[in-house]
Every structure is written in structure tokens, then in C-alpha cells.
Design an enzyme around this catalytic site. Sequence first.
Site, PDB file in Angstrom:
ATOM      1  N   HIS A  93      48.814  45.538  53.707  1.00 20.38           N
ATOM      2  CA  HIS A  93      49.649  45.247  52.535  1.00 20.38           C
ATOM      3  C   HIS A  93      50.106  46.564  51.933  1.00 20.38           C
ATOM      4  CE1 HIS A  93      51.127  43.220  48.945  1.00 20.38           C
ATOM      5  NE2 HIS A  93      50.638  44.255  48.274  1.00 20.38           N
ATOM      6  N   ASP A 146      47.951  32.719  40.941  1.00 23.21           N
ATOM      7  CA  ASP A 146      48.637  34.023  40.907  1.00 23.21           C
ATOM      8  C   ASP A 146      50.142  33.832  40.797  1.00 23.21           C
ATOM      9  OD1 ASP A 146      48.906  36.941  41.178  1.00 23.21           O
ATOM     10  OD2 ASP A 146      49.998  36.324  42.962  1.00 23.21           O
ATOM     11  N   ARG A 177      53.551  37.360  33.808  1.00 22.67           N
ATOM     12  CA  ARG A 177      53.394  38.801  33.541  1.00 22.67           C
ATOM     13  C   ARG A 177      54.732  39.517  33.612  1.00 22.67           C
ATOM     14  NH1 ARG A 177      49.926  40.372  38.121  1.00 22.67           N
ATOM     15  NH2 ARG A 177      50.247  42.476  37.370  1.00 22.67           N
ATOM     16  N   SER A 235      45.842  40.284  41.669  1.00 24.20           N
ATOM     17  CA  SER A 235      47.006  39.534  42.147  1.00 24.20           C
ATOM     18  C   SER A 235      47.207  39.768  43.646  1.00 24.20           C
ATOM     19  CB  SER A 235      48.233  39.995  41.349  1.00 24.20           C
ATOM     20  OG  SER A 235      49.420  39.576  41.951  1.00 24.20           O
ATOM     21  N   LYS A 274      45.895  36.892  47.081  1.00 22.97           N
ATOM     22  CA  LYS A 274      46.756  36.372  48.152  1.00 22.97           C
ATOM     23  C   LYS A 274      46.223  36.800  49.520  1.00 22.97           C
ATOM     24  CE  LYS A 274      50.051  38.037  45.625  1.00 22.97           C
ATOM     25  NZ  LYS A 274      51.138  38.414  44.760  1.00 22.97           N
TER      26      LYS A 274
HETATM   27  N1  URA Z   1      52.372  42.799  43.688  1.00 25.01           N
HETATM   28  C1  URA Z   1      51.662  41.691  43.465  1.00 25.01           C
HETATM   29  O1  URA Z   1      51.528  40.847  44.329  1.00 25.01           O
HETATM   30  N2  URA Z   1      51.100  41.524  42.260  1.00 25.01           N
HETATM   31  C2  URA Z   1      51.214  42.424  41.261  1.00 25.01           C
HETATM   32  O2  URA Z   1      50.657  42.206  40.199  1.00 25.01           O
HETATM   33  C3  URA Z   1      51.961  43.573  41.504  1.00 25.01           C
HETATM   34  C4  URA Z   1      52.538  43.761  42.740  1.00 25.01           C
END
Ligand code: URA
Length: 426
Positions: A85, A164, A171, A186, A190
Site C-alpha cells: 500500500h 472506514d 473526515r 483507516s 482496509k
Molecule cells: N488513505 C486512507 O485510506 N485513509 C486515510 O485516512 C488517509 C489516506
Amino acid sequence: MSTHFSAVDVIRAKRDGQRLTDAQIDWVIDAYTRGTVADEQMSALAMAIFLNGMDAAETARWTRAMVLSGERLDLHVDRPTVDKHSTGGVGDKITLPLAPLVAACGAAVPQLSGRGLGHTGGTLDKLESVPGWRARLTTAEITAQLGEVGAVVCAATEGLAPADRKLYALRDVTGTVESVPLIASSIMSKKIAEGAESLVLDVKVGSGAFMKSLPDARRLAEALVSIGVEHGVRTSALLTDMSVPLGRAVGNAVEVAESVDVLRGGGPADVVELTVALAAEMLSLAGISADPAAVLASGEAYETWARMIRAQGGDPEAPLPVAAHRHVVPAPADGVLTSLDAYAVGVAAWRLGAGRARKEDPVQAGAGVLCLAKPGERVQAGQPLLELRTDTPDAVPGALEALEGGYAVGDEPPRSRVLVLDTLRG
Ligand code: URA
């Protein structure tokens, strides 16, 4: 789940600088996902967390609660599963060569990706410029493709960490994105829900990244690695430079074309270096001894790419879309290109149509910026430095404005760029 909690008590506790208990966290995330805790209450709590933080144990519990808000994929494939990621950058097309490369080395790579927002591009937007390619797969299709091809890059399924999805949207409109515990939980909710056994994080540092300074990026990397370890996922983080765009292409189809060059054994040196460094870390976590540089050079990674694209309906040999309009920015003087700012180039590409301002906006497949020179290269006055591409020529003045002050030509070559600044292992 117990209902004797009150959202106001949880908000007050964090507002007054207290730790949240496991039970409070589990309740508030579950109640928010189900709609019992209202958006305005979650906004207040997110702001209290933004201001007062969460410690490592609270952050791990918050992440766990978000994972449990939805399904966790059961990947049952007979190879080690490993994912990557990136926290997002300009010209960051690394997933495109990396996923097939690591698969060609013997791992299974389930890469559930997102779309771009703002000046950083999204992997799905890039791949959607390949004619016929489709991002949406069912869980059964993901598992079947992982077994047959070894690599899948697709959209996250609806059931993955729904808490999320709701909280990130909130947010975004309440000024609470830039909080290390909220970003880390966050991202990791995932990735943990996706079910890979190992994970390598590419935490970007510099003007084109979320984290502008090395200490901030290190804090985020430590939080990410610690959550991964806590959840039984073998996790490492590479801190990598994002002050200059990666490679020469920034956009969608132009980045696919550059990735194909890398998969065919060519491409820009920085893209090749980072692809190989991330692949080496992923293979090490997966317990596979293979030489990713050799596999890349052998053409096997390209074969896996072609199979991966075909498996999702795409034609890897089809010509990619090209923008209707081009505008060249010439070098202002003779000398050496001393800087090329990632943020300026990212905003220019975005304004040209490669990115979106709101989630529902479309993107142009052919739009973007080609960096015809990179820092350290000699240029002559009038020589093309940047090529702007768009289907909407009205966008060119805005892109040129974004580039003002974003590059410089001088006499002294810049200090050579270190791409991988550090590695953190869990
Ligand atoms: N990417 C995400 O998936 N979440 C965040 O809070 C910031 C960047």
C-alpha cells in the site's frame, strides 16, 4: 452489543484527554456504522481525536473495530499472500509493474485499490485507461484470479471496512483527515480486512505526499507497522522520497504506458529501483527467495501483467487513449534542471483532467504531464521541459499557473536523490 454507552460521554472523554476503553471504541464504531451514532457526534469525536490523539493500543482497537464492521476476505490460495500500500504520490504507478512482478516470483498479490482524489492519482483510474479493463470483481472472481494469475488489482468490495468508508467521507469534510491514528487505522482496517498475510507500506515523504517531513512520515510508518503486527500481519514500511514525481509520466494512460516500458525491461531508473526494492521486501516477508530484478529483466513479469489485464476484460495490446491537445513548456535557460516539484506537477496533471476534485467526478484517460527532463539533467534554452496533455485546452492556463515556481534551471547540479530513505520492520 451493550447499549449503556452514550456518544456524548465518549466524546467528552476524548475531549478531556482521556484514553478510550476497548468497550467504548467497539460500541462507538459499531453504533456509527449502524447509524445510531449520528454524523455530528462522530465529527466531534474525530475532532477530539485529531486534537488529543490516541495511543498505540487505542489505535489498534479502533482499527479492529473497523475491520469487524464488515467482512474479512478469506483468500485461501496455495501461495503466500502479500500486498503493498502506498500513502499516495505523484507519478506513483508502482503497483502496476509491482503486482505482476511479485506474482511472477511466486507470491499471490491481492491489491484492492482506490481512486484518486486531489493531486495524487489512483491506481484504478490508471488501469481503467486500458480498453475493456474492469475494476469491479466479486470476491469469488478475486480468489479465482489470484489462484490462476497470482495478481489482482481491483476495487475494494462494498463489504470491506464499511465503518472506514463512512468515517473517511466524514473526515474529508470536517478537517480531520491529517491525524496519524485516524490515517493509520483507516489504511490498516482496509488492508487487514483484505486478508493478505504480509503487507509492505510505501510511506511517501515530501511535497507531493501527505507527510511533508521525515519525522512525520516516520510516525505514520511506526503506527502502521504496529497495527499490522498487532493483527498478525507481517508488516514492513519503506519511507520513500516524494519531492520529485516518480518517473517521467504523471496521469492515467501515460502512467500505464510507462509501467509497460518497465515490465518490458526499460523505463525510468527511479521507477525500476522502487519497484525492485518493494518487490524484494514483499518477497522477503512472504518467505520467497527470488531475484525480482532478474525476473523483471526476463519478461516473465510482463507475461503476468498481460494475463492479469486479460483476466479483467482488458486488452494489453490495444493502443492506449491519447489526449487531443498538447502544450509544451520550454526550458527557460541553458543549464541543469535543479528542481521539479512533485506537488506542482501533481496539481497541474489534476487540473488538466487526470484527477478529480470530488469523488463522483470523471477523469480523462489521456490527460497528464510528461516530464521530459528530470532534476540533474542538462537542458538548453527552449528545449521542451514538460508536455501538458488534455482533452480540454481551457485547462492549460490553470495547469501552467500550478507549475509556476515548480521547476528551476541553474548551474549547479542538485544533490543526488536518495529514493528509499529508511525501512521499518515489524
Ligand atoms: N488513505 C486512507 O485510506 N485513509 C486515510 O485516512 C488517509 C489516506
